[in-house]
Design a protein around this motif. Sequence first.
Motif, short mmCIF file in Angstrom:
data_model
loop_
_atom_site.label_atom_id
_atom_site.label_comp_id
_atom_site.label_asym_id
_atom_site.label_seq_id
_atom_site.Cartn_x
_atom_site.Cartn_y
_atom_site.Cartn_z
N ASN A 1 -3.56 6.81 6.38
CA ASN A 1 -5.02 6.89 6.49
C ASN A 1 -5.56 5.72 7.33
OD1 ASN A 1 -7.67 7.72 5.94
ND2 ASN A 1 -7.77 6.49 4.07
N GLY B 1 -7.27 0.05 0.28
CA GLY B 1 -8.09 0.93 -0.56
C GLY B 1 -9.55 0.54 -0.66
N ALA C 1 0.85 -1.19 0.00
CA ALA C 1 0.00 0.00 0.00
C ALA C 1 0.89 1.24 0.00
CB ALA C 1 -0.90 -0.02 1.24
N ALA D 1 -6.03 0.31 4.29
CA ALA D 1 -4.73 0.48 3.62
C ALA D 1 -4.76 -0.05 2.19
CB ALA D 1 -3.63 -0.22 4.43
N SER E 1 -1.96 5.72 2.02
CA SER E 1 -3.02 4.78 2.41
C SER E 1 -2.74 4.19 3.79
CB SER E 1 -3.13 3.64 1.40
OG SER E 1 -3.40 4.12 0.12
#
Length: 178
Positions: free
Chosen positions: A42, A157, A35, A155, A39
């Motif tokens: 996040n 997505g 990742a 991570a 990501s």
Amino acid sequence: MVMSVRNSATRRLRVVTISLGIAAIAACTATPRGASDASVANASAKAADGGKLFGQQCASCHGQRGEGVTGPAIMGPGALPVYAKESSLARNPAFTDPSELALRENARPAGAPKREPFNTAKDLFGYISQRMPMKSAGSLKPDEYWAILNFMLVAHGISVPDGGVNASNADSVSIVSK
Ligand code: HEC
């Protein structure tokens, strides 16, 4: 005289072979795996406990971005295919530990599929909670596996429902990349 000519030719050939090898390794490492840093940041914000547990329990073999170390890549582009790639480890030059290879082979009967297909978050939960961490499978609490799963999905997505993925919504969360 003849000898020394042959020796220098051999030496030149060896230099060419070594350079080709270095070029091949450089080409492999240039392929992005795992990742992205954004990501992962996040995911660490949205699933902080899961990120911490992933770092403690999973990252040694899979990398903190899921890029793969001795285990396969499990987050980011191309990771978590619906059907297991038989060669995912064979193609990973970092996979060298024979005891892990043996563990892997002993964990399933000959000819059996490597794992069930990964279609939903529930499939992934089933796999990680029964088979991971590889050397102490099933050793974490269900809450800990759910926390790790939330970190991994964000991570990777995947958009997870408000409040996170849990036992009651996991089978409605597709993890198949489009
Ligand atoms: C000791 C090393 C090790 C640790 C620690 C470990 N794994 Fe693994 N993991 C592996 C190996 C090796 C495989 C490949 C298994 C196979 O090919 O059958 C794997 C496979 C996987 C897969 C399946 C990938 C695929 O596409 O088939 C997932 C998902 C996974 N691990 C998640 C985790 C999670 C989550 C943790 C932490 C809770 C974890 N692993 C900890 C070594 C490890």
